[in-house]
Design an enzyme around this catalytic site. Sequence first.
Site, short mmCIF file in Angstrom:
data_model
loop_
_atom_site.label_atom_id
_atom_site.label_comp_id
_atom_site.label_asym_id
_atom_site.label_seq_id
_atom_site.Cartn_x
_atom_site.Cartn_y
_atom_site.Cartn_z
CG ASP A 84 -31.08 -32.07 15.23
OD1 ASP A 84 -31.90 -31.33 14.64
OD2 ASP A 84 -30.01 -32.46 14.72
CE LYS A 94 -24.05 -29.39 15.60
NZ LYS A 94 -25.21 -28.65 15.03
N GLY A 96 -29.48 -33.02 12.04
CA GLY A 96 -30.81 -32.88 11.42
C GLY A 96 -30.72 -32.22 10.05
CD GLU A 103 -23.90 -29.04 11.80
OE1 GLU A 103 -24.13 -30.17 12.31
OE2 GLU A 103 -24.82 -28.23 11.57
O1 DER Z 1 -28.01 -30.29 11.47
C1 DER Z 1 -27.65 -29.67 12.49
O2 DER Z 1 -26.78 -30.12 13.28
C2 DER Z 1 -28.37 -28.40 12.84
O3 DER Z 1 -27.56 -27.59 13.64
C3 DER Z 1 -29.62 -28.81 13.57
O4 DER Z 1 -29.26 -29.69 14.55
C4 DER Z 1 -30.39 -27.65 14.16
O5 DER Z 1 -31.27 -27.25 13.20
P1 DER Z 1 -32.43 -26.18 13.51
O6 DER Z 1 -31.71 -24.97 14.07
O7 DER Z 1 -33.01 -25.92 12.15
O8 DER Z 1 -33.37 -26.80 14.48
#
Ligand code: DER
Length: 222
Positions: A84, A94, A96, A103
């Site tokens: 993010d 991270k 989002g 992760e």
């Molecule tokens: O949730 C997460 O950590 C995702 O990797 C996020 O940070 C990135 O999401 P996006 O690629 O849809 O912007």
Amino acid sequence: EAMTEAKRQAAEKAIEYVEDGGIVGVGTGSTVAYFIDALARIKDRIAGTVSSSEQSTRRLREHGIDVLDLNAVGPLGLYVDGADECDPHKRLIKGGGAALTREKILAEASVRFVCIVDPSKRVDVLGRFPLPVEVIPMARSLVARRIQALTDGQPVWRQDGDGRGVVTDNGNWILDVHNLRIVDPVAVERELNQIPGVVSVGLFARRPADVVIVGGEPPQVL
Ligand code: DER
């Protein structure tokens, strides 16, 4: 539009880091979705993947890509995931996509963490994006109080479109902490991690990304 194209460019550049016969750790989000689609084109060259969310697992399986159990594969040569926010030291916010705990586990298990972003994710100081914290449900009130005492942030429980609390793949809740200016991300990660009831914090600072690919023509590798 431009950011979508940049996400795709970063995702496709990340394919260069995939080793023949390797097992690839796969993150979550819209940028990673492009990576999964690109990985499908070379799926016969890899031994399989390990996934960070049910969402990514579904997309991988739709492509006929094997999804393996992390406990069966040992250290991963490569982990590819979005972010993010990304600061100049490759430290990330991270979460989002509400997948931060798995992760972070895969990032920890990987030798090389390649982060794929569009230019809008680059910041000098982390914190404009609300910091996600995964919380055990029975500790919701305690953790919210502790975070308010520890930071000048504004914690808000994440809700879905229908106003219901978002529940993660692990059965926990997400607290998004707004209005933080995180000058020392390692310290904030450590402080919040210690609060009983906190499962994980969406700061990847103790273990930052190893490589950051910023989408563009051509993509920039940091
Ligand atoms: O949730 C997460 O950590 C995702 O990797 C996020 O940070 C990135 O999401 P996006 O690629 O849809 O912007």
